[in-house]
Design a protein around this motif. Structure first.
Motif: not given
Lengths: 193, 437
Positions: B85-99
Motif C-alpha cells: 500500500l505505501p509504495i503504490i500510494r507514493t507512485i500514484l501520487i508522484r506520477e499524478k496517475i489517473s488510471l
C-alpha cells in the motif's frame, strides 16, 4: 557580501550562502538543517512519563515487581530516542570551484564528519529516484571516478526536490558538466526553483 | 511534454515485465509504446529482478519502477495484502496517475495494486491473458481472488472471445463489463525472407517453451511419425524447458539427429531468422487464450498447423492455418494436409494480409476508448462499493468487505502520517529531438 536564500518545509530548512558579489573563486555553501518539531517532543515525553507513572502505581499500590518499572523506563527511553533524538542536526555541501567539494555531517552529539572530494575525481552529479519497498524519494549523488557505487551527498536526510535542484545546479556548474541542461530549463519553467 | 486534454496518465502493473520475455511482457511493452505515441503518459510498475531495482527508462521515455519486493514463487511477489500500500500510494501520487491497468490474473502484485487503487478512488482496468481451470485447488483459490479483484473493476479486457467466456465464468463479472481486444504482432519486425525457400526439404519449425502446457509430449509422438511418412521433411525445434530431455531421447531412439535440429533457448531477437528458415509452423499447445506465436509465424509467411484449443481458432483465417485435435494421429493428418497445400501459399501475400489485420496501434486505440469509458464512470465512496463484495459468496463476501474496510483505514492512517501534499510530484520531462552532429 554573502546573500542567504532560504527554502523550508515541515522537516527541513535549506540555507544557501550565495556569494554573488564576491570574487568568482569564493566558496559556495549549501546547508540542509533538520527541523525540530515542537509538538512531537511534548507528546512523546508526556506519554513516556504517563507510562512510567502507571508502572510505578502498579508497583506501589498493586504490588507488581519493580522490574515492571524498570522495563517501562527502558521503553520510554527507547521511544524518546526514536522519536525525538536527532542523530543528524545539519548536512552541508561546500563547493570550492576548481578545487573540490566538501561534504559535512553535523551530529546531535557535536561530532562533525567531513569528506573532501577533489574536482578531478567527480565525473558527474546526478539526481536519482531512490525506490525502497515502502516509498520513493529523490536523492542527490555523485559519480566518482574509479568507484562502482554512487556517493550520496546527503547521507541520512532526504530533503525534497525543490531543495536539491539548486545544489545540483551548483555542483554541475562547479564540476563543469555541460550536458542535459534541458531539465533545468524545464524545472525553471515549472517554477520548481 | 505539455499535457493535453483527453490524455491519460496510466500505470501498468504486473509481475511480468522486461527483462523477462513472454506474451504478457511483450503485450505490456508494445501497448505502452503505442499509447506513448498517442500522447498519453505511461508508467510501468513491476517487482525487482536479480540486481535490476529502482527506476529505469525504456524507449520513448517509458518509465519503469522495479519495486524491491523480491519474487517468491514463479515470478510473483510475496502477497502480503497490505504491504504494498505505501509504495503504490507514493507512485500514484508522484506520477499524478489517473488510471491503473493491471495485467494477468496470476500476478499477485497486480491484484494488490488494483485493490489499493480502488480504495484510493482511482479507476481500474484489468486484462486477463490466459485461460485457467476450475477444478484443481490452485485454480479454485485463484478464481476466488479474481472474483474479489474484479468485483469492483471499472472495465475488463480479454484477448479472445474464448478468454472472455472463461473470465466471466471464473469471476462472475457481468459480460457487459468485459471487452475483447485481441493481441497483435509487430509486422515490421516479423517479415518473410526476401527469397522464397526451396520446397526440398520442407522445414517444420517449432518455437515454444518445452513444458507440459505447450504440448511438448505431443511433439514426441508426432515428429517420428511425420519423419517416417515424409523423407524430405526436417524439423527445427527452438526453446528450452523440462521436456527437452524427452525430445532428445526421441531423437536418439529414432536416429533423427540429422533431421531434427534442437536449437535450445532462442533469444527474442533471433526468432525471426529461425522462422524464416521454415515453411510450416507447428504449435502443439494444450491450452492457449490467444497465441501470439502463430501470429508471428503467419507474419513471416509460414503456414500454421495448430491444436484447436482455447482461442486459437479465432486468431487466423481458415486459409492460413490447419487445425487439429490435441491428439497425435489427428496432428499427423493435419501436417499431411499442410504439406499438400503448401505450394499454394505465398509468404509475401500472407505477410501483407497480416499487416492489415493486426497492428498494435489498433490495439492501443481500442484500449484508449476503454480508458475514456472507465474515466467516465462515477466516483463511489466506500459504503457504495461494499455491497459489490458481498455478492462474492456467503463467507467470502463478508471477508472481502472486511479486507477492504481495513485497507481503507490503513490508507487514512497513512494519509495522517504523510499527507498527500507532502509527496512530491515528478516533473514531466521534455523529450528533446536527437541532434545529429
Amino acid at each position: 557580501m554573502a546573500d542567504q536564500s532560504i527554502i523550508s518545509n515541515a522537516r527541513f530548512i535549506y540555507v544557501h550562502d550565495n556569494h554573488k558579489f564576491s570574487p568568482p573563486h569564493a566558496v559556495d555553501s549549501h546547508h540542509i538543517i533538520v527541523r525540530r518539531s515542537v509538538v512531537k517532543p511534548i507528546v512523546v515525553y508526556l506519554f513516556a512519563i504517563l507510562l512510567v507513572a502507571y508502572a510505578a502505581f502498579l508497583h506501589f499500590e498493586k504490588g507488581k515487581p519493580v522490574t515492571t518499572v524498570i522495563w517501562t523506563f527502558f521503553f520510554g527511553a527507547v521511544l524518546v530516542k526514536f522519536f525525538i533524538w536527532r542523530p543528524i542536526v545539519k548536512e552541508s555541501v561546500i563547493i570550492m570551484p576548481e578545487f573540490g567539494v566538501q561534504l559535512e555531517t553535523h551530529y546531535g552529539s557535536g561530532r562533525i564528519n567531513r569528506c573532501f572530494i577533489p574536482v578531478s575525481k567527480i565525473l558527474k552529479s546526478v539526481l536519482n529516484e531512490h525506490v525502497t519497498p515502502v516509498t520513493c524519494c529523490w536523492c542527490l549523488s555523485l559519480l566518482i571516478r574509479d568507484e562502482n557505487e554512487l556517493t550520496l551527498v546527503f547521507k541520512k536526510s532526504r530533503p525534497p526536490l525543490k531543495m536539491l535542484v539548486p545544489i545540483w545546479k551548483a555542483l554541475c556548474a562547479a564540476t563543469d558538466c555541460k550536458e542535459s541542461f534541458e531539465f533545468q530549463e524545464d524545472v525553471l519553467v515549472r517554477g520548481l526553483y | 511534454m505539455e499535457f493535453k486534454e483527453g490524455r491519460h496518465r496510466i500505470l501498468m502493473v504486473s509481475d511480468f515485465f522486461y527483462p523477462n520475455f513472454g506474451g504478457v511482457e511483450n503485450h505490456i511493452y508494445l501497448l505502452s509504446q503505442c499509447l506513448l505515441k498517442l500522447g498519453h503518459k505511461v508508467v510501468v510498475m513491476t517487482h525487482a529482478y536479480a540486481n535490476r531495482s529502482g527506476v529505469r527508462y525504456m524507449t520513448n521515455g517509458l518509465k519503469v519502477y522495479y519495486v524491491p519486493w523480491k519474487p517468491f514463487l514463479m515470478q510473483n511477489t510475496l502477497p502480503t495484502s497490505y504491504g504494498t500500500l505505501p509504495i503504490i500510494r507514493t507512485i500514484l501520487i508522484r506520477e499524478k496517475i489517473s488510471l491503473v491497468h493491471g495485467h494477468q490474473a496470476f500476478s499477485t502484485l497486480c491484484h494488490e495494486a488494483l485493490m489499493h487503487a480502488r480504495t484510493m478512488g482511482y479507476k481500474v482496468i484489468f486484462t486477463d491473458h490466459s485461460l485457467y481451470g476450475f477444478s484443481d485447488i490452485g485454480s479454485i483459490h485463484m478464481n476466488k481472488v479474481l472474483q474479489f479483484t474484479l468485483a469492483d473493476v471499472s472495465q475488463a479486457i480479454c484477448v479472445s472471445h474464448t478468454s472472455k467466456e472463461n473470465t466471466v465464468l471464473r469471476s462472475g463479472l457481468p459480460p457487459e463489463k468485459v471487452f475483447v481486444i485481441p493481441n497483435a504482432v509487430d509486422t515490421t519486425m516479423f517479415k518473410p525472407a526476401p527469397e522464397r525457400l526451396s520446397m526440398d526439404p520442407i522445414v517444420i519449425v517449432v518455437i515454444s517453451r518445452l513444458v507440459y502446457r505447450k504440448g511438448a509430449d505431443l511433439l514426441v509422438e508426432v515428429i517420428p511419425e511425420v519423419c517416417h511418412l515424409y523423407p524430405n521433411v526436417r524439423f527445427i525445434i527452438g526453446g528450452d524447458g523440462p521436456k527437452r530431455v524427452r525430445l532428445e531421447e526421441m531423437r536418439e531412439k529414432h536416429s533423427l539427429q540429422d533431421r531434427v535440429d534442437m536449437l535450445g533457448a532462442v533469444p527474442h531477437a533471433k526468432v525471426r531468422s529461425v522462422l524464416n528458415s521454415g515453411h510450416i509452423f507447428l504449435n502443439s499447445s494444450l491450452t492457449e487464450a490467444f497465441c501470439i506465436a502463430i501470429l508471428e509465424a503467419a507474419s513471416c509467411g509460414l503456414l500454421t498447423v495448430s491444436t484447436r484449443v482455447g482461442g486459437v481458432p479465432e486468431v487466423l483465417p481458415d486459409d492460413m492455418t490447419v487445425l487439429a485435435k490435441p491428439d497425435p494421429s489427428d496432428m499427423v493428418d493435419a501436417i499431411k494436409k499442410a504439406i499438400r497445400i503448401l505450394p499454394r501459399i505465398d509468404p509475401q501475400e500472407m505477410h501483407l494480409r497480416m499487416k492489415e489485420m493486426y497492428s498494435w496501434h489498433d490495439v492501443a486505440k481500442r484500449t484508449e476508448i476503454l480508458y475514456d469509458r472507465a474515466l467516465r464512470c462515477s466516483n463511489q465512496t466506500l459504503l457504495e462499493r461494499l455491497p459489490r463484495y458481498l455478492t462474492c459468496g456467503a463467507w467470502a463476501g463478508k471477508l472481502f468487505c472486511l479486507v477492504m474496510i481495513i485497507d481503507f483505514i490503513l490508507w487514512r492512517l497513512l494519509q495522517l502520517w504523510q499527507p498527500d501534499s507532502e509527496v512530491e510530484t515528478v516533473p514531466d520531462f521534455k523529450r528533446t529531438e536527437l541532434k545529429r552532429g
